[in-house]
Design a protein around this motif. Structure first.
Motif, PDB file in Angstrom:
ATOM      1  N   TYR A   1      17.472 -25.924 -16.235  1.00  0.00           N
ATOM      2  CA  TYR A   1      16.178 -26.625 -16.308  1.00  0.00           C
ATOM      3  C   TYR A   1      16.330 -28.099 -15.876  1.00  0.00           C
ATOM      4  O   TYR A   1      15.561 -28.586 -15.041  1.00  0.00           O
TER       5      TYR A   1
ATOM      6  N   GLY B   1       4.677 -34.937 -11.740  1.00  0.00           N
ATOM      7  CA  GLY B   1       5.978 -35.042 -12.402  1.00  0.00           C
ATOM      8  C   GLY B   1       6.174 -36.465 -12.890  1.00  0.00           C
ATOM      9  O   GLY B   1       5.553 -37.394 -12.343  1.00  0.00           O
ATOM     10  N   VAL B   2       7.043 -36.648 -13.905  1.00  0.00           N
ATOM     11  CA  VAL B   2       7.223 -37.996 -14.442  1.00  0.00           C
ATOM     12  C   VAL B   2       8.013 -38.920 -13.509  1.00  0.00           C
ATOM     13  O   VAL B   2       8.154 -40.105 -13.789  1.00  0.00           O
TER      14      VAL B   2
ATOM     15  N   ASN C   1       6.817 -28.054 -20.344  1.00  0.00           N
ATOM     16  CA  ASN C   1       8.270 -27.916 -20.466  1.00  0.00           C
ATOM     17  C   ASN C   1       8.684 -26.572 -21.069  1.00  0.00           C
ATOM     18  O   ASN C   1       9.566 -25.892 -20.538  1.00  0.00           O
TER      19      ASN C   1
ATOM     20  N   LYS D   1       8.472 -27.213 -11.487  1.00  0.00           N
ATOM     21  CA  LYS D   1       8.060 -26.072 -12.336  1.00  0.00           C
ATOM     22  C   LYS D   1       7.258 -25.047 -11.533  1.00  0.00           C
ATOM     23  O   LYS D   1       7.288 -23.852 -11.812  1.00  0.00           O
TER      24      LYS D   1
ATOM     25  N   SER E   1       8.697 -32.504 -12.964  1.00  0.00           N
ATOM     26  CA  SER E   1       7.928 -31.293 -13.300  1.00  0.00           C
ATOM     27  C   SER E   1       7.276 -30.601 -12.115  1.00  0.00           C
ATOM     28  O   SER E   1       6.792 -29.479 -12.261  1.00  0.00           O
TER      29      SER E   1
ATOM     30  N   TYR F   1      12.132 -42.657 -20.559  1.00  0.00           N
ATOM     31  CA  TYR F   1      12.819 -41.814 -21.545  1.00  0.00           C
ATOM     32  C   TYR F   1      13.954 -41.025 -20.895  1.00  0.00           C
ATOM     33  O   TYR F   1      14.818 -40.494 -21.574  1.00  0.00           O
ATOM     34  N   ILE F   2      13.937 -40.974 -19.541  1.00  0.00           N
ATOM     35  CA  ILE F   2      15.111 -40.472 -18.823  1.00  0.00           C
ATOM     36  C   ILE F   2      15.755 -41.737 -18.225  1.00  0.00           C
ATOM     37  O   ILE F   2      15.213 -42.315 -17.275  1.00  0.00           O
TER      38      ILE F   2
HETATM   39  N1  LIG Z   1       6.417 -34.073 -16.949  1.00  0.00           N
HETATM   40  C1  LIG Z   1       7.619 -34.039 -16.452  1.00  0.00           C
HETATM   41  O1  LIG Z   1       7.831 -34.324 -15.269  1.00  0.00           O
HETATM   42  C2  LIG Z   1       8.698 -33.756 -17.447  1.00  0.00           C
HETATM   43  C3  LIG Z   1      10.008 -33.316 -16.834  1.00  0.00           C
HETATM   44  C4  LIG Z   1      11.190 -33.853 -17.567  1.00  0.00           C
HETATM   45  N2  LIG Z   1      12.379 -33.444 -16.883  1.00  0.00           N
HETATM   46  C5  LIG Z   1      11.208 -33.407 -19.012  1.00  0.00           C
HETATM   47  O2  LIG Z   1      11.648 -32.332 -19.275  1.00  0.00           O
HETATM   48  O3  LIG Z   1      10.789 -34.101 -19.910  1.00  0.00           O
END
Ligand SMILES: NC(=O)CC[C@H](N)C(=O)O
Length: 304
Positions: free
Chosen positions: A189, A257-258, A114, A67, A64, A27-28
């Protein structure tokens, strides 16, 4: 003193034999092309001895995981006032979930989803002159490594497609829990998520949560009480709606993290990071979780 090297070698051998590696986050768009065969692991013990196996030196997008670093910087600046803006309860929901935010008046459940990290970015924006460069310097300083950098392409890619994060930020703003402009908060962010580093660098960074707030060079970044609180939040909220499962299988505070990274730690003992880009359906690294379960089971070391 435990020799972790044979254990890590065995873990890499075991996980590399697994065919179902999960699904790379797409999705990224910039993350969609990452090779799902990568697997790295690195462990730093309380004698500052580092053990690594697999692709432990290759940099990846920590997403993530950052974070926790945003939280620790904001907590060290504003102290307990932070908890008026964000709660410390597990969400039991996906990382980009919106409905709780609406029901709970724009106060995110915790700083590691998020919405919570977006509020933390807003807090930092209100306290720092140049948040992007000051945050990066903070991270580089803890790890004592100036090669750690933002990945522009990843940040821009997410900025174009991060619609749910825009929705969350506007919802928070509508409840009066964002002081700065949505565009500015989200720019910071997305850049914080794009930070790129290897497993070997990641464990040096998270060493402060092992070592009572002090980095490898003995500089203090957090008080003992702040470390206790951040580790507690990692344990209960570090894996979104799979935090219970991670505590059950692995038994360590940690954060995923994703980008496929996971970092976990045993206070006063060690910090460990894994990287395997394929995710399970909850958005956590499939083989990373498996590898960490093997580590704590084989060594008998966990917080429990
Ligand atoms: N779970 C993640 O790593 C999400 C981070 C990603 N940058 C997002 O905002 O969707």
């Amino acid at each position: 003193m435990m020799d972790y090297q044979p254990i890590l070698n065995q873990i890499v051998e075991d996980v590399q034999a697994i065919a179902d590696r999960g699904k790379v986050a797409d999705y990224i768009p910039q993350l969609a092309s990452i090779d799902s065969n990568k697997f790295g692991v690195s462990l730093l013990d309380n004698n500052a001895k580092q053990f690594s196996a697999g692709d432990a030196e290759e940099a990846f997008s920590i997403q993530s995981v950052s974070k926790v670093l945003l939280l620790s910087m904001a907590f060290s600046i504003v102290g307990d006032d932070l908890w008026q803006r964000v709660d410390v309860e597990p969400s039991g929901d996906p990382f980009n979930h919106l409905s709780l935010l609406e029901m709970e008046n724009g106060i995110p459940r915790n700083p590691l989803i998020n919405a919570g990290a977006i509020v933390i970015c807003d807090v930092l924006l209100s306290h720092l002159k140049d948040p992007k460069s000051e945050f990066l310097e903070y991270v580089q300083g803890i790890a004592d490594d100036s090669s750690i950098a933002y990945d522009n392409a990843v940040a821009i890619s997410e900025k174009k497609t991060g619609f749910r994060n825009y929705a969350a930020a506007y919802l928070i703003k509508s409840f009066g829990n964002l002081e700065n402009e949505v565009e500015d908060v989200l720019d910071f962010y997305f850049y914080s998520c794009s930070i790129s580093m290897s497993c070997e660098q990641l464990v040096k960074l998270f060493y402060i949560f092992v070592n009572r707030g002090k980095c490898l060079k003995n500089k203090s970044y957090l008080s003992l009480s702040q470390v206790k609180r951040i580790n507690a939040i990692m344990l209960t909220c570090g894996f979104y709606d799979e935090a219970g499962e991670f505590a059950f299988e692995v038994g360590l505070p940690g954060k995923s993290g994703v980008g496929g990274g996971i970092v976990a730690l045993l206070p006063n003992q060690f910090c460990v990071a894994t990287w395997s880009p394929g995710l399970n359906e909850k958005g956590n690294s499939k083989l990373g979780m498996l590898a960490l379960e093997k580590l704590t089971t084989k060594t008998g070391q966990s917080i429990f």
